[in-house]
Design an enzyme around this catalytic site. Structure first.
Site, PDB file in Angstrom:
ATOM      1  N   HIS A  17      -4.401   4.385   6.647  1.00 18.58           N
ATOM      2  CA  HIS A  17      -3.228   3.952   5.878  1.00 18.58           C
ATOM      3  C   HIS A  17      -1.924   4.303   6.589  1.00 18.58           C
ATOM      4  O   HIS A  17      -1.823   5.314   7.268  1.00 18.58           O
ATOM      5  CB  HIS A  17      -3.235   4.603   4.496  1.00 18.58           C
ATOM      6  CG  HIS A  17      -4.419   4.219   3.669  1.00 18.58           C
ATOM      7  ND1 HIS A  17      -4.441   3.100   2.883  1.00 18.58           N
ATOM      8  CD2 HIS A  17      -5.640   4.805   3.528  1.00 18.58           C
ATOM      9  CE1 HIS A  17      -5.610   3.010   2.273  1.00 18.58           C
ATOM     10  NE2 HIS A  17      -6.362   4.035   2.641  1.00 18.58           N
ATOM     11  N   ASP A  33       0.834  -1.213   0.000  1.00 19.53           N
ATOM     12  CA  ASP A  33       0.000   0.000   0.000  1.00 19.53           C
ATOM     13  C   ASP A  33       0.871   1.267   0.000  1.00 19.53           C
ATOM     14  O   ASP A  33       1.771   1.403   0.822  1.00 19.53           O
ATOM     15  CB  ASP A  33      -0.852  -0.034   1.284  1.00 19.53           C
ATOM     16  CG  ASP A  33      -1.806   1.153   1.410  1.00 19.53           C
ATOM     17  OD1 ASP A  33      -2.027   1.875   0.422  1.00 19.53           O
ATOM     18  OD2 ASP A  33      -2.343   1.335   2.527  1.00 19.53           O
TER      19      ASP A  33
END
Lengths: 552, 552
Positions: free
Chosen positions: A365, A192
């Site tokens: 995130h 990610d």
């Protein structure tokens, strides 16, 4: 020649959203995530964007399974569209499976789909692959990374994640297992990149609870909280703090109601007895006993919060003094819609509390320092940054290099590009079809760039239709030209201009009449040319001009 | 009955931009700022938004002067449109006047306009008003506030400002004078609210220079800097640091070239001899001797930086290794356009440095603690928050209350509302015409909400024109119906659908034919109704349907 592992992303590279990665070895394929994307500002009328599934449809016999990292739309939203052509078992954790189930029911696909629930720690065999589910933290419950064992080595596919040492439930991301795999040797890390531009660490979900507590304590007004419906832990924290201060909680907005139902059924939500009440029953309560949780954190036109603000919600109307807590950050592009709702709330006398005031939202995130920990733990031989636009991928590649990785071992790919891996090599080799397929209403793929260009043209300056009936024998004008415009100018106040347009069109027609041509395309070309030249000079505008000739 | 002071904003309340405030006493009017606004996302095709000037045109004989606080478009951009109908002297500081002059030249209004240059400290008599220019800090040189002496008391109109104790030029905002006026007694404060949601202080412009220094020092690549063209001090800092490290500076983008020329001519720019070079001459220089300053900090499609990134700039092409410094923050709504440019720069191998990396931009507006200082210095009897959406005005009112102001002495107004002031009272009383006038190409005001609604409709789903020629005697179909679509679907791949549309239209026509009606409006209604029902059911879309009947 030995087989190679192929890794192909059909979405999620050079774009945010519609994540989908294909792992292929010999006759076996597994798919990780089948997400959807949202249209850009210039994709007029498009509802959602999905990946081009051509490659998967062509190779459907090879697909051994679809593996889902978590239940956000950008990771599961395209499943119904893929399942129209491809049938393959879906493997997901409980919460993710619950959300996928809703989707399959809605599209009447539940009966014919094999949906298998797995837990973190489980390993699923799928052809020559074996896929291990590894618990991670994210802004939705039950998110996982995958350790994908292949004949050439192990790939770690993180999905969306952060490192939260004090999460609301489920414990910290399983760093121990990631470290163990790292020690054994990892061939490739696919990671990610969403927050790679942000230094430091993402804060823990728990710190939002502390902000809620301060806003609920001693508050005598009604409290209305909006957040992302999928953020179960956030909703849990609102409910917990409401219960602590003796408030009843009601929920409004379809996706919020769904999320609450699914998460409660599956045991991800802990609601103290008697706390939840129906929205209709909340009116009778004293203000300081009321908490309403609503959709609309992005200012969506039809969302419950927008309707509450603009007094079009059937059950709740904003009242002066209400405290509205926006527990979300603006997704870029939504600032103005959110601003409109906030202004209306202020206009009605409400107090609006947002990120500026306190820690009311945290990202799901990993930031730079978290990413560094993951790179250091996993120590992959090769690195492929995922989930990001070019800038995220490039910055992530730079971060990996700074962690000591050989730049030749890093591949920034693009959707459709084929990465070939052996146990000691990585390279890009060839492409497969990939792109953005537009969904507009029921139509999938019937709107493309030409149609969008026309929509943009129509949006900018409107259109002018010029209708004439002409003799099919000698090209004489029988009636017309009639001028019809839409989205161009106020016709009533521009009668002079309309008359001039008719004159210009008539002149073009008369010129053609003299030649007795019945070449309609040529005549239309003349009309269009004359009118657009005249209009640009006169108004500096460029409406779409549509000459129509009826042959009589 | 004694005369009252009227204060009427025709722009800048409940909106960002198009600032214009009218002060009226008896037979005298002065206008402060004549700004323009930018269109919202849903104002398709609109270039700029200007105030409704009806009230000023009606009262043009009373207008004694137009006073400008500074040269940003949202404070001066509508001047050419106002001057089409109203002639009044314009008073402005040197830099502001220089920018207004460019505008007047472009619109061929320079000859007939009286443009008077004033300095901070000067006082201008205008009817029963006298207007004192007071130096303030802002993100453009030569910004001022006004102390407007009226028969009922003094109003302080701040314009846009911040408190910068270490500005690049011009010294700190004249807090001493504001304090002196405060001690003498100020009737009303009209104050910038743009940054009222932000706690603390806005940083000094000077700190951006330190960041530039760190990025230029030891850098071996070409450096490309983008910022707002109007921010002369920022450009000055780039030039100074470039000169310090021996780089030549070239400039690209029309507004940047203009800004540099005007500010140099007027003495606001200090360019070391030999530093500025022509863009064409920069190619021969070593990379570490090159600095290019460019427009495009908001990712504007036609800006120089966008063209450089996408290789459509005639003189400069981005090269791998170039360091691109974005010295600006994203104006809400521009994030995606900026993102596109940044991604392209990364794709071409450039390094992009933005706000995330260092202090590369500071705001030009006062934050909460600066606003508190102004309130405390000026101690006005009445307070009118300006320049902001509802949320800014409300938060500013709350801040004033927290500073001890009686809430009954605070008026949150709206455009067109008349505030009446005496020496000891304030109230809203009546309205004058006000609103948003749209400029599209050369047209001013000929596009309004109906036209925009049509454009939106066309943008969402495109349109379908159904043309039929019918007998004027008995309503028999002579030819057609022909179906023409734009922005709806790919016609070639949707031939079946087109055939169905023709059939549905034909059925409606046949139904009408049987009645021998020649009521064309009724027939059109039938066609439209049947087609839209059919289409929504079949495609879930709602294109604009335009039935056209040619009577033959």
């Amino acid at each position: 020649m030995a087989e190679k592992l192929k890794i192909i992303s059909l979405g999620g590279l050079n774009e945010i959203g519609k994540n989908l990665t294909v792992y292929e070895y010999g006759g076996d394929i597994i798919v990780v995530d089948v997400g959807m994307g949202f249209p850009d500002d210039d994709m007029y009328g498009i509802d959602v964007v999905i990946p081009d599934f051509t490659y998967l449809i062509k190779n459907q016999d090879k697909i051994r399974g679809i593996f889902l990292t978590h239940g956000h739309e950008d990771h599961i939203g395209s499943i119904p569209y893929l399942l129209r052509s491809v049938n393959a078992p879906i493997y997901a954790t409980r919460m993710t499976a619950g959300l996928v189930k809703l989707k399959l029911e809605e599209h009447r696909l539940l009966d014919k789909t094999k949906l298998i629930t797995c837990e973190a720690g489980e390993v699923v065999k799928a052809g020559k692959f074996s896929v291990e589910f590894i618990h991670v933290n994210h802004s939705i419950a039950d998110a996982v990374a995958f350790a994908i064992k292949t004949p050439v080595g192990t790939c770690i596919h993180t999905g969306d994640f952060k490192i939260d040492s004090t999460p609301i439930q489920g414990g910290m991301i399983d760093l121990a297992r990631l470290g163990e795999l790292g020690k054994k040797g990892v061939l490739a890390l696919l990671c990610d990149s969403t927050n790679v531009e942000r230094p430091g660490y993402t804060k823990s979900e728990r710190c939002v609870g502390a902000s809620f507590d301060a806003l609920f304590r001693n508050c005598e007004s009604r409290i209305i909280v909006t957040t992302f419906a999928s953020n179960v832990d956030r909703i849990q924290q609102v409910i917990s703090v409401a219960a602590k201060y003796g408030r009843k909680v009601a929920v409004t907005g379809r996706s919020m109601e769904n999320a609450l139902r699914v998460s409660t059924e599956l045991g991800y939500m802990n609601v103290p007895e008697g706390t939840l009440v129906d929205l209709n029953h909340i009116k009778g309560l004293p203000k300081n006993k009321i908490c309403i949780i609503t959709t609309g954190s992005q200012g969506e036109t039809m969302s419950a919060l927008t309707r509450i603000a603009f007094s079009t919600h059937r059950q709740v109307d904003i009242q002066a003094g209400d405290r509205v807590i926006i527990s979300a950050s603006a997704i870029p592009g939504n600032e103005n819609s959110i601003g409109n709702v906030v202004n209306e709330l202020y206009r009605k006398g409400a107090e609006v509390v947002n990120e500026r005031v306190g820690e009311l939202h945290v990202s799901g995130h990993a930031c730079q320092d978290e990413l560094r920990i993951i790179h250091a733990l996993i120590k992959p031989k090769f690195f492929i940054p995922l989930h990001g636009e070019q800038r995220h991928l490039k910055v992530h590649a730079k971060l990996a290099q700074e962690m000591g990785m050989d730049p030749r071992h890093i591949v920034i790919s693009d959707i459709g590009k084929v990465i070939e891996l052996t146990s000691n090599s990585i390279k890009l080799n060839g492409t497969v079809p990939a792109g953005k397929v537009f969904v507009d209403g029921y139509g999938v793929g019937d709107v493309g760039s030409v149609v969008l260009r026309d929509r943009k043209h129509l949006a900018e300056d409107g259109m002018i239709v010029v209708v004439t009936s002409m003799s099919g024998e000698n090209g004489a004008v029988v009636s017309g030209p009639d001028i019809i415009t839409r989205g161009f100018v106020y016709v009533k106040e521009s009668e002079g201009l309309m008359e001039e347009l008719r004159r210009v069109a008539m002149e073009a027609l008369e010129r053609c009449e003299k030649t007795h041509t019945t070449d309609w395309a040529a005549i239309k070309g003349e009309i269009k040319n004359d009118l657009s030249g005249f209009l640009y000079k006169k108004t500096k505008r460029n409406p779409m001009i549509l000459p129509v000739i009826m042959e009589v």
